[in-house]
Structure formats: structure tokens, C-alpha cells
Enzyme design. Structure first.
Site, short mmCIF file in Angstrom:
data_model
loop_
_atom_site.label_atom_id
_atom_site.label_comp_id
_atom_site.label_asym_id
_atom_site.label_seq_id
_atom_site.Cartn_x
_atom_site.Cartn_y
_atom_site.Cartn_z
CE1 TYR A 33 68.44 49.68 -29.88
CE2 TYR A 33 66.22 50.35 -29.26
CZ TYR A 33 67.58 50.33 -29.01
OH TYR A 33 68.09 50.94 -27.90
NE ARG A 52 66.93 42.98 -25.42
CZ ARG A 52 68.02 43.65 -25.04
NH1 ARG A 52 68.19 43.96 -23.76
NH2 ARG A 52 68.93 44.02 -25.91
NE ARG A 100 50.60 60.99 -37.86
CZ ARG A 100 49.89 61.40 -36.80
NH1 ARG A 100 48.58 61.53 -36.91
NH2 ARG A 100 50.48 61.67 -35.66
CE LYS A 148 68.07 47.05 -27.59
NZ LYS A 148 68.58 47.95 -26.53
CD GLU A 180 66.90 51.31 -18.31
OE1 GLU A 180 67.47 50.22 -18.45
OE2 GLU A 180 65.78 51.56 -18.81
CG LEU A 204 66.46 46.81 -22.35
CD1 LEU A 204 65.18 46.63 -23.15
CD2 LEU A 204 67.57 47.35 -23.24
#
Length: 284
Positions: A33, A52, A100, A148, A180, A204
Site C-alpha cells: 500500500y 516506492r 487458498r 510497505k 521506527e 521503511l
């Protein structure tokens, strides 16, 4: 007004938007995301977020469902259709729907979803005037934090632990060093030197981080990209965080220890002003 969202090539009212229960983002958190801020109806740091995003998709061997130009047009359409002056655009891409299985499916079509959030006065947050309080917690996330992904359960737990202690956020510590915050990069200032953790798989690669460090160097502020301990942080003159939606936000207390004067520091204030001024000027 009903919010308009984007799902797999269609602009839809949010109450008509659906994603398969077999989507791997739902079953495996197999998705990435980005969040892009909107100020004055324009997108901040869009190019950085797009770059990114491409890196995250590549690291997970995930297909790219749209081009950068198409992505920009979708962002602009959502900002316009939802009449966003200040707010954000959230983007999520997953590997798609398939039976799955832990192995990646060979023929799944990626799922792409975007929506907006309206946040009037986003750049005038009252928290910037008084500063944030953070707590320290052990970093128990997986090892590829540079991607991310939508695997955000532990950061959510950290945020709730902070709230339970009357704080705003948590700084995570691994092997004695700060990594972070739950959704932001962490910084300290000591003797007019700005210190933040070096890039690697442990954190990140923040888009706002990159911009702030560039602006700091232009402003002739000494920058050290290295690990720092929680003890260093508590003895710092100033501390702050950066993220796409908080920009530069002062930290005035860590655990029970006031940082510096216990008020937002002058260098932090200056960096916030520089970042907002330059980023708004360059917004598209």
C-alpha cells in the site's frame, strides 16, 4: 455525500465496492500500500510514492496492474470526485484472488483499490504545537520492513499499547536500538546534529524521510544516518517523527522522560516549516 472509490478499473460508490473473500490480501496480507497526502487539492510527493510502490511490488514478485501515469490520473479523479481539499489517498494492491495456498498463484489478477479520506486542515495539526508522547516497545515485526506491506497488526498493537499509557505512539526497539515508530520514521537531535536510523531491511524507506533529510542538508543541518539507542533518545535535545500524513511532528516525551525542554524544539519546527513549504510548492 457518498464517497467514490476505485476498485479494479471502476469508480464506484463505496457501498457498492466489493473484493473477493479469496483475495490474498485478506487471507495472507499479501499486498502492498501507499498513502499520499493532499493539500490544497494537490498531491504531495506523488512521484516518491509511485517509485516506492514499484519497488514493493518487485520485491514481492507481484504484477503491476497500472502504469504510473494511470495511477496519477486515478488519484486526481478521486480527489476531484470526492472534493478533497486536504486529506489523503490510500492505495492498496494485492496479488489477487485464488484458492487458498501458501504458494503464489500463477494466474491471479492483481486487485487494486483506492479511496480518499477527507482531513480538513491537515497541515495545521494542533499536535504540531504541543508535541507527541511516545513509549518504547520491543520490535517484534518480520524482517522485511522495507517493503510497505499491509501486515500492520503489530504496529496496531503498539499504537494501542501507547494509547493505554496515555501516549500517542510507540517507538520500537530491536537489539538495543530504535528502529521506527508504528507508522513513521524516528529522529533525534543532539548538539544541532540530526540523527536517524540508516536505511536497511529494518525500517521503511520513508518518502517524507527522504525529503526531510534533503531539506535538512540544504539548510546546512548536519545529518547522521545511524542507529541510536533509547538512552540516546531520552538524552536528546529534540525528537520528532515523519510520515506522509503527519509530515514533521515533534516528540516531547519518551516513556516518562521529557525531551529537551519538554516542548517542540526550534530545529524540528524549522524542518516542519521547510518541508511543508517546499512540498506544497512542488505538489501536483
Amino acid at each position: 455525500m457518498t464517497r467514490t472509490v476505485y476498485v479494479n478499473g471502476q469508480y464506484l460508490p463505496e457501498n457498492e465496492a466489493t473484493v473477493s473473500i479469496f483475495d490474498r490480501g485478506f487471507l495472507f496480507a499479501d499486498g502492498v500500500y501507499e498513502v499520499t497526502s493532499v493539500i490544497g487539492g494537490k498531491l504531495l510527493d506523488f512521484d516518491g510514492h509511485a517509485v516506492r510502490l514499484e519497488r514493493s511490488l518487485n520485491e514481492l514478485e507481484m504484477a503491476h496492474p497500472v502504469t504510473k501515469d494511470e495511477l496519477l490520473e486515478i488519484h486526481r479523479q478521486l480527489v476531484e470526485r470526492n472534493e478533497i481539499t486536504d486529506g489523503l489517498v490510500y492505495l492498496q494492491i494485492t496479488r489477487g484472488a485464488a484458492d487458498r495456498d501458501f504458494a503464489y498463484p500463477k494466474d491471479a489478477e492483481p486487485t487494486i483499490v483506492l479511496f480518499t479520506q477527507n482531513k480538513p486542515g491537515l497541515a495545521q495539526s494542533p499536535v504540531a504545537d504541543k508535541g507527541m508522547k511516545v513509549i518504547s516497545i520491543e520490535d517484534q515485526r518480520w524482517g522485511r520492513r522495507d517493503i510497505k506491506t499491509v501486515q500492520l497488526l503489530y504496529p496496531s498493537m503498539g499504537k494501542m499499547a501507547a494509547k493505554a499509557q496515555g501516549a500517542d505512539d510507540a517507538w520500537m526497539v530491536e537489539d538495543g536500538f530504535v528502529t521506527e515508530g508504528t507508522s513513521n520514521n524516528a529522529y533525534i537531535i543532539k548538539d544541532n546534529v540530526l540523527i536517524t536510523r540508516h536505511l536497511g531491511n529494518e525500517i521503511l524507506h520513508g518518502i517524507t524521510r527522504k525529503a526531510v533529510l534533503e531539506f535538512a542538508r540544504v539548510a546546512q543541518i548536519t545529518v547522521e544516518e545511524r542507529s541510536f539507542t533509547m538512552e540516546e533518545a531520552k538524552a536528546a535535545d529534540e525528537a520528532f517523527i515523519t510520515s506522509a500524513t503527519t509530515f514533521v511532528m515533534p516528540v516531547v516525551q519518551i516513556d516518562d522522560t521529557p525531551i529537551g525542554s519538554g516542548q517542540p524544539g526550534p530545529l524540528t519546527k524549522r524542518l516542519r516549516e521547510i518541508y511543508l513549504e517546499e512540498s506544497i510548492k512542488a505538489a501536483i
